[in-house]
Motif scaffolding. Structure first.
Motif, PDB file in Angstrom:
ATOM      1  N   LEU A 137     -31.213 -29.514  42.655  1.00 21.50           N
ATOM      2  CA  LEU A 137     -29.870 -29.856  42.169  1.00 21.50           C
ATOM      3  C   LEU A 137     -28.816 -28.838  42.587  1.00 21.50           C
ATOM      4  CD1 LEU A 137     -30.655 -31.034  38.529  1.00 21.50           C
ATOM      5  CD2 LEU A 137     -30.158 -32.441  40.527  1.00 21.50           C
ATOM      6  N   GLN A 138     -29.249 -27.664  43.017  1.00 24.92           N
ATOM      7  CA  GLN A 138     -28.323 -26.594  43.393  1.00 24.92           C
ATOM      8  C   GLN A 138     -27.343 -26.297  42.258  1.00 24.92           C
ATOM      9  OE1 GLN A 138     -26.477 -27.445  47.150  1.00 24.92           O
ATOM     10  NE2 GLN A 138     -28.392 -28.052  48.079  1.00 24.92           N
ATOM     11  N   ARG A 139     -27.887 -25.959  41.107  1.00 26.73           N
ATOM     12  CA  ARG A 139     -27.068 -25.615  39.938  1.00 26.73           C
ATOM     13  C   ARG A 139     -26.167 -24.433  40.298  1.00 26.73           C
ATOM     14  NH1 ARG A 139     -27.595 -26.942  34.619  1.00 26.73           N
ATOM     15  NH2 ARG A 139     -29.624 -27.904  34.945  1.00 26.73           N
ATOM     16  N   PRO A 140     -24.881 -24.530  40.029  1.00 27.45           N
ATOM     17  CA  PRO A 140     -23.978 -23.422  40.369  1.00 27.45           C
ATOM     18  C   PRO A 140     -24.183 -22.224  39.436  1.00 27.45           C
ATOM     19  CG  PRO A 140     -22.793 -25.112  39.167  1.00 27.45           C
ATOM     20  CD  PRO A 140     -24.168 -25.651  39.413  1.00 27.45           C
ATOM     21  N   THR A 141     -23.730 -21.073  39.890  1.00 28.48           N
ATOM     22  CA  THR A 141     -23.720 -19.881  39.032  1.00 28.48           C
ATOM     23  C   THR A 141     -22.290 -19.467  38.715  1.00 28.48           C
ATOM     24  OG1 THR A 141     -23.807 -18.415  40.956  1.00 28.48           O
ATOM     25  CG2 THR A 141     -25.915 -19.032  39.927  1.00 28.48           C
ATOM     26  N   PHE A 142     -21.321 -20.149  39.349  1.00 27.95           N
ATOM     27  CA  PHE A 142     -19.902 -19.910  39.085  1.00 27.95           C
ATOM     28  C   PHE A 142     -19.185 -21.250  39.114  1.00 27.95           C
ATOM     29  CE2 PHE A 142     -15.571 -19.582  40.607  1.00 27.95           C
ATOM     30  CZ  PHE A 142     -15.029 -18.685  39.701  1.00 27.95           C
ATOM     31  N   GLN A 143     -18.255 -21.434  38.176  1.00 29.64           N
ATOM     32  CA  GLN A 143     -17.421 -22.644  38.184  1.00 29.64           C
ATOM     33  C   GLN A 143     -16.081 -22.331  37.552  1.00 29.64           C
ATOM     34  OE1 GLN A 143     -19.269 -26.250  36.811  1.00 29.64           O
ATOM     35  NE2 GLN A 143     -17.369 -27.407  36.862  1.00 29.64           N
ATOM     36  N   SER A 144     -15.036 -22.906  38.128  1.00 28.96           N
ATOM     37  CA  SER A 144     -13.698 -22.812  37.543  1.00 28.96           C
ATOM     38  C   SER A 144     -13.062 -24.197  37.574  1.00 28.96           C
ATOM     39  CB  SER A 144     -12.831 -21.799  38.300  1.00 28.96           C
ATOM     40  OG  SER A 144     -12.576 -22.254  39.612  1.00 28.96           O
ATOM     41  N   TYR A 145     -12.084 -24.381  36.708  1.00 28.93           N
ATOM     42  CA  TYR A 145     -11.374 -25.670  36.684  1.00 28.93           C
ATOM     43  C   TYR A 145      -9.978 -25.502  36.090  1.00 28.93           C
ATOM     44  CZ  TYR A 145     -11.944 -26.346  31.617  1.00 28.93           C
ATOM     45  OH  TYR A 145     -11.865 -26.229  30.244  1.00 28.93           O
ATOM     46  N   ARG A 146      -9.135 -26.461  36.440  1.00 27.09           N
ATOM     47  CA  ARG A 146      -7.788 -26.562  35.872  1.00 27.09           C
ATOM     48  C   ARG A 146      -7.576 -28.016  35.504  1.00 27.09           C
ATOM     49  NH1 ARG A 146      -3.091 -28.177  37.889  1.00 27.09           N
ATOM     50  NH2 ARG A 146      -3.789 -28.114  40.031  1.00 27.09           N
ATOM     51  N   ILE A 147      -6.994 -28.260  34.353  1.00 32.47           N
ATOM     52  CA  ILE A 147      -6.731 -29.632  33.894  1.00 32.47           C
ATOM     53  C   ILE A 147      -5.486 -30.172  34.587  1.00 32.47           C
ATOM     54  CG2 ILE A 147      -6.083 -31.042  31.891  1.00 32.47           C
ATOM     55  CD1 ILE A 147      -7.785 -29.085  30.201  1.00 32.47           C
TER      56      ILE A 147
ATOM     57  N   CYS B  72     -16.892 -24.711  42.507  1.00 35.51           N
ATOM     58  CA  CYS B  72     -18.120 -24.024  42.123  1.00 35.51           C
ATOM     59  C   CYS B  72     -18.860 -23.587  43.376  1.00 35.51           C
ATOM     60  CB  CYS B  72     -19.000 -24.929  41.266  1.00 35.51           C
ATOM     61  SG  CYS B  72     -19.794 -26.278  42.169  1.00 35.51           S
ATOM     62  N   ASN B  73     -19.922 -22.818  43.186  1.00 36.62           N
ATOM     63  CA  ASN B  73     -20.702 -22.340  44.327  1.00 36.62           C
ATOM     64  C   ASN B  73     -22.041 -23.073  44.434  1.00 36.62           C
ATOM     65  OD1 ASN B  73     -21.990 -21.236  42.135  1.00 36.62           O
ATOM     66  ND2 ASN B  73     -22.143 -19.172  42.976  1.00 36.62           N
ATOM     67  N   GLY B  74     -22.080 -24.284  43.992  1.00 38.60           N
ATOM     68  CA  GLY B  74     -23.297 -25.093  44.087  1.00 38.60           C
ATOM     69  C   GLY B  74     -22.940 -26.528  44.418  1.00 38.60           C
ATOM     70  N   ASN B  75     -23.876 -27.427  44.206  1.00 40.27           N
ATOM     71  CA  ASN B  75     -23.627 -28.843  44.453  1.00 40.27           C
ATOM     72  C   ASN B  75     -23.722 -29.621  43.144  1.00 40.27           C
ATOM     73  OD1 ASN B  75     -23.332 -31.379  45.475  1.00 40.27           O
ATOM     74  ND2 ASN B  75     -25.271 -31.435  46.530  1.00 40.27           N
ATOM     75  N   TRP B  76     -24.812 -29.513  42.452  1.00 39.73           N
ATOM     76  CA  TRP B  76     -25.069 -30.080  41.135  1.00 39.73           C
ATOM     77  C   TRP B  76     -24.512 -31.496  40.972  1.00 39.73           C
ATOM     78  CZ3 TRP B  76     -22.989 -31.317  36.249  1.00 39.73           C
ATOM     79  CH2 TRP B  76     -23.949 -31.397  35.244  1.00 39.73           C
ATOM     80  N   PHE B  77     -25.152 -32.438  41.579  1.00 40.83           N
ATOM     81  CA  PHE B  77     -24.781 -33.866  41.523  1.00 40.83           C
ATOM     82  C   PHE B  77     -23.396 -34.142  42.119  1.00 40.83           C
ATOM     83  CE2 PHE B  77     -27.349 -33.365  37.538  1.00 40.83           C
ATOM     84  CZ  PHE B  77     -28.446 -34.138  37.891  1.00 40.83           C
ATOM     85  N   GLY B  78     -22.769 -33.166  42.752  1.00 45.42           N
ATOM     86  CA  GLY B  78     -21.397 -33.338  43.222  1.00 45.42           C
ATOM     87  C   GLY B  78     -20.391 -33.306  42.083  1.00 45.42           C
ATOM     88  N   LEU B  79     -20.778 -32.735  40.949  1.00 48.87           N
ATOM     89  CA  LEU B  79     -19.918 -32.754  39.761  1.00 48.87           C
ATOM     90  C   LEU B  79     -19.323 -31.395  39.411  1.00 48.87           C
ATOM     91  CD1 LEU B  79     -21.979 -35.126  37.441  1.00 48.87           C
ATOM     92  CD2 LEU B  79     -19.859 -35.630  38.678  1.00 48.87           C
ATOM     93  N   CYS B  80     -19.105 -30.544  40.420  1.00 50.79           N
ATOM     94  CA  CYS B  80     -18.463 -29.278  40.085  1.00 50.79           C
ATOM     95  C   CYS B  80     -17.451 -28.842  41.136  1.00 50.79           C
ATOM     96  CB  CYS B  80     -19.500 -28.185  39.802  1.00 50.79           C
ATOM     97  SG  CYS B  80     -20.533 -27.737  41.195  1.00 50.79           S
ATOM     98  N   ASN B  81     -17.318 -29.565  42.218  1.00 47.70           N
ATOM     99  CA  ASN B  81     -16.313 -29.269  43.246  1.00 47.70           C
ATOM    100  C   ASN B  81     -15.394 -30.465  43.428  1.00 47.70           C
ATOM    101  OD1 ASN B  81     -16.436 -26.654  44.455  1.00 47.70           O
ATOM    102  ND2 ASN B  81     -18.453 -27.190  45.249  1.00 47.70           N
TER     103      ASN B  81
ATOM    104  N   MET C  58     -19.387 -37.531  32.816  1.00 47.34           N
ATOM    105  CA  MET C  58     -18.600 -36.879  33.855  1.00 47.34           C
ATOM    106  C   MET C  58     -18.739 -37.700  35.125  1.00 47.34           C
ATOM    107  SD  MET C  58     -20.124 -33.021  33.359  1.00 47.34           S
ATOM    108  CE  MET C  58     -19.395 -32.410  34.847  1.00 47.34           C
ATOM    109  N   TYR C  59     -17.681 -37.687  35.947  1.00 49.92           N
ATOM    110  CA  TYR C  59     -17.790 -38.295  37.264  1.00 49.92           C
ATOM    111  C   TYR C  59     -16.803 -37.628  38.211  1.00 49.92           C
ATOM    112  CZ  TYR C  59     -13.821 -41.273  35.853  1.00 49.92           C
ATOM    113  OH  TYR C  59     -12.598 -41.747  35.414  1.00 49.92           O
ATOM    114  N   ALA C  60     -17.056 -37.781  39.500  1.00 56.74           N
ATOM    115  CA  ALA C  60     -16.197 -37.192  40.525  1.00 56.74           C
ATOM    116  C   ALA C  60     -15.349 -38.283  41.178  1.00 56.74           C
ATOM    117  CB  ALA C  60     -17.044 -36.494  41.592  1.00 56.74           C
ATOM    118  N   LEU C  61     -14.143 -37.903  41.568  1.00 58.87           N
ATOM    119  CA  LEU C  61     -13.238 -38.805  42.286  1.00 58.87           C
ATOM    120  C   LEU C  61     -12.987 -38.250  43.677  1.00 58.87           C
ATOM    121  CD1 LEU C  61     -10.419 -39.558  39.676  1.00 58.87           C
ATOM    122  CD2 LEU C  61     -12.238 -41.076  40.407  1.00 58.87           C
ATOM    123  N   GLU C  62     -12.945 -39.111  44.654  1.00 56.24           N
ATOM    124  CA  GLU C  62     -12.574 -38.698  46.011  1.00 56.24           C
ATOM    125  C   GLU C  62     -11.199 -39.237  46.321  1.00 56.24           C
ATOM    126  OE1 GLU C  62     -15.300 -39.262  49.173  1.00 56.24           O
ATOM    127  OE2 GLU C  62     -17.032 -38.968  47.867  1.00 56.24           O
ATOM    128  N   PHE C  63     -10.387 -38.404  46.936  1.00 56.40           N
ATOM    129  CA  PHE C  63      -9.043 -38.832  47.332  1.00 56.40           C
ATOM    130  C   PHE C  63      -8.897 -38.774  48.819  1.00 56.40           C
ATOM    131  CE2 PHE C  63      -8.237 -37.504  42.955  1.00 56.40           C
ATOM    132  CZ  PHE C  63      -7.555 -38.612  42.505  1.00 56.40           C
TER     133      PHE C  63
END
Length: 155
Positions: free
Chosen positions: A93-103, A122-131, A150-155
């Protein structure tokens, strides 16, 4: 004409009442929602508690802490308040060890849930739910905001 006017007024009152009901479900959600702050977490330096005054921010922060380290002390107490996939154990899953976010924004849904749109990294992949553009689906359960999906959106 009077019947039509009465009917029209009834429809207006009903629709206003429905809008008010939706608005009543979400004021707590938008209260203290900080759209300027960048929240950052490092798996090696996770801190207990939440410094934000927003229940929604605190729920997102707790979810991210558990994504980074499912063995973090507060995660076991909050496991039932988050999606089960947060606690999946698999090295691929490549769980990240760092993550940041802004609303970016908040969007109420008709089912009483609220979607919180974020810009995350983030510095991982984790289902594509952190970048990228990550949406946290929140619901008020037992008078407490919780991340239910949670889900990811592509623009």
């Amino acid at each position: 004409m009077k019947k039509f006017l009465s009917f029209f007024l009834c429809i207006m009152l009903i629709s206003c009442g429905e809008q008010d009901t939706t608005a009543e479900k979400t004021p707590q959600a938008s209260k203290n929602l900080d759209k300027e702050t960048v929240f950052s977490f490092d798996a090696n330096n996770l801190k207990s508690g939440c410094e934000s005054t927003s229940e929604i921010v605190c729920a997102i922060n707790m979810t991210i802490k558990c994504i980074l380290n499912p063995d973090f002390s507060e995660c076991s107490d909050n496991q039932s308040n988050m999606p089960s996939f947060v606690f999946m154990r698999d090295e691929t899953l490549q769980r990240p060890t760092f993550q940041s976010y802004r609303i970016n924004k908040m969007k109420p849904r008709n089912d009483g849930a609220v979607e919180i749109y974020t810009q995350s990294s983030c510095n991982g992949n984790w289902f594509g739910l952190c970048n990228g553009n990550i949406v946290y689906v929140m619901k008020n359960i037992d008078s407490k905001w919780r991340v239910i999906d949670m889900y990811a959106l592509e623009f």
